[in-house]
Design an enzyme around this catalytic site. Sequence first.
Site, PDB file in Angstrom:
ATOM      1  CE  LYS A  13       0.809   1.356   4.455  1.00 26.55           C
ATOM      2  NZ  LYS A  13       1.581   2.486   4.843  1.00 26.55           N
ATOM      3  N   PRO A 104       9.593  -4.247  -0.581  1.00 23.83           N
ATOM      4  CG  PRO A 104      10.572  -2.376  -1.561  1.00 23.83           C
ATOM      5  CD  PRO A 104       9.338  -3.229  -1.612  1.00 23.83           C
ATOM      6  CB  ALA A 107       9.563  -0.096   2.539  1.00 21.30           C
ATOM      7  CG  LEU A 109       6.246   0.438   0.449  1.00 21.34           C
ATOM      8  CD1 LEU A 109       7.152  -0.178  -0.616  1.00 21.34           C
ATOM      9  CD2 LEU A 109       5.355   1.512  -0.201  1.00 21.34           C
ATOM     10  N   GLY A 111       4.464  -4.281   4.108  1.00 18.16           N
ATOM     11  CA  GLY A 111       4.822  -5.612   3.610  1.00 18.16           C
ATOM     12  C   GLY A 111       4.466  -6.743   4.569  1.00 18.16           C
ATOM     13  CB  SER A 113       0.149  -5.385   7.220  1.00 18.03           C
ATOM     14  OG  SER A 113       0.737  -4.702   8.290  1.00 18.03           O
ATOM     15  CG  ASP A 146      -0.895  -0.605   8.077  1.00  8.45           C
ATOM     16  OD1 ASP A 146      -1.743   0.259   8.366  1.00  8.45           O
ATOM     17  OD2 ASP A 146       0.300  -0.353   7.881  1.00  8.45           O
TER      18      ASP A 146
HETATM   19  P1  ATP Z   1       4.093  -0.467   7.813  1.00  7.72           P
HETATM   20  O1  ATP Z   1       3.963   0.307   6.541  1.00  7.72           O
HETATM   21  O2  ATP Z   1       2.845  -1.286   8.158  1.00  7.72           O
HETATM   22  O3  ATP Z   1       4.599   0.342   8.979  1.00  7.72           O
HETATM   23  P2  ATP Z   1       6.587  -1.430   6.901  1.00  7.72           P
HETATM   24  O4  ATP Z   1       6.428  -1.580   5.417  1.00  7.72           O
HETATM   25  O5  ATP Z   1       7.215  -0.174   7.355  1.00  7.72           O
HETATM   26  O6  ATP Z   1       5.173  -1.604   7.571  1.00  7.72           O
HETATM   27  P3  ATP Z   1       7.397  -4.176   7.192  1.00  7.72           P
HETATM   28  O7  ATP Z   1       8.017  -4.481   5.880  1.00  7.72           O
HETATM   29  O8  ATP Z   1       6.055  -4.725   7.476  1.00  7.72           O
HETATM   30  O9  ATP Z   1       7.419  -2.601   7.481  1.00  7.72           O
HETATM   31  O10 ATP Z   1       8.466  -4.651   8.292  1.00  7.72           O
HETATM   32  C1  ATP Z   1       8.584  -4.036   9.541  1.00  7.72           C
HETATM   33  C2  ATP Z   1       9.255  -4.994  10.520  1.00  7.72           C
HETATM   34  O11 ATP Z   1       8.434  -6.149  10.675  1.00  7.72           O
HETATM   35  C3  ATP Z   1      10.605  -5.482  10.063  1.00  7.72           C
HETATM   36  O12 ATP Z   1      11.496  -5.166  11.075  1.00  7.72           O
HETATM   37  C4  ATP Z   1      10.494  -6.987   9.931  1.00  7.72           C
HETATM   38  O13 ATP Z   1      11.560  -7.632  10.534  1.00  7.72           O
HETATM   39  C5  ATP Z   1       9.196  -7.338  10.645  1.00  7.72           C
HETATM   40  N1  ATP Z   1       8.354  -8.332   9.924  1.00  7.72           N
HETATM   41  C6  ATP Z   1       7.482  -9.154  10.507  1.00  7.72           C
HETATM   42  N2  ATP Z   1       6.855  -9.934   9.607  1.00  7.72           N
HETATM   43  C7  ATP Z   1       7.340  -9.585   8.403  1.00  7.72           C
HETATM   44  C8  ATP Z   1       7.079 -10.039   7.086  1.00  7.72           C
HETATM   45  N3  ATP Z   1       6.212 -11.024   6.826  1.00  7.72           N
HETATM   46  N4  ATP Z   1       7.708  -9.424   6.081  1.00  7.72           N
HETATM   47  C9  ATP Z   1       8.577  -8.430   6.351  1.00  7.72           C
HETATM   48  N5  ATP Z   1       8.892  -7.995   7.561  1.00  7.72           N
HETATM   49  C10 ATP Z   1       8.278  -8.547   8.604  1.00  7.72           C
END
Ligand code: ATP
Length: 305
Positions: A13, A104, A107, A109, A111, A113, A146
């Site tokens: 997203k 990524p 990020a 995005l 990922g 969730s 999310d």
């Molecule tokens: P958001 O936008 O919801 O804040 P994000 O994109 O910033 O999420 P994620 O990629 O979801 O961040 O990863 C954040 C943390 O969650 C990382 O430190 C990672 O180690 C952990 N994590 C837990 N499950 C996963 C997964 N399935 N894929 C990636 N990272 C994960």
Amino acid sequence: MGEKAICQRGYAKINLALDVRGLREDGYHEVAMIMQTVKLWDEVTAERVDPAEAGPDCPPITVECNLPYVPRDERNLAWKAAALFRERTGITEPVRLRIYKKIPVSAGLAGGSADAAAALKAMNLLFGAHLPMQKLIELGAEIGSDVPFCLIGGTCLATGRGEIVERIRPLPEATVVLVKPDFGISTPWAYQQFEEDKVTRRPDLPAMQKAIAQRDWDGIAAQMVNLLEPPVLKEHPILNHIKNDLLDKGATAVLMSGSGPTVYGIFAEEKSSSKAYKFMKKYYGSRYTVLERELYQPGGRRPAP
Ligand code: ATP
């Protein structure tokens, strides 16, 4: 016995707007966000474990992932999804989750969730649990704020701590160029930096919804505000350079997604993003992840219910 394995996609997203409306008693911030799914996904395969393999020491949940630095234990949101699903459905069969990540990590995005949402859908199909979408959404909200959005997707308004999600009129077709620098931002850190009295302009979400309904890109761009962005930009000035380069190369609007650090330029339907993508890839691509993707509306571009 049915299928041996089911694969589901978990989509990334972007935030088109992110408003922070104070701290709640439970320690979360009250937010209001307009979210949009992007055609960038992870694949999560839920697989039955062969009974011959599943001896008495077989763990109930095993996670495999193509990225070695992603946790494979209870810290993984897909693992959490599997545990909650098993607990609430009473399904005791062991499950293996194979996660192929293209989104990524850390990020902004969503990922993790996205993987949790895909794991819930895959397990629901694999074990024939037939949980309705509303139930999956309730489970999703327990896993992370999310996850409900990742289950619904498209263009949505998310409130509460982000878990109350409502589909709105779809954003007109567009392409995004995403740039994810080689550093991560901790979401709690970004919220801690937020200072209510430093806010100079908040996104007007009703105005953005009206602009979306009217396919008015100037109106949409005017409300593309993320209140978590200023402190992150202050700490990482490179993000400002990336935003300026995207604007220079013709982006309709630019913004940081969620708590960052990914910044994106959105290119309205009639605008081409290819020149910007080529430039960004050449200039930033050796260190940063640079992607060009369309927006995604699950089930096609149907109007909001
Ligand atoms: P958001 O936008 O919801 O804040 P994000 O994109 O910033 O999420 P994620 O990629 O979801 O961040 O990863 C954040 C943390 O969650 C990382 O430190 C990672 O180690 C952990 N994590 C837990 N499950 C996963 C997964 N399935 N894929 C990636 N990272 C994960």
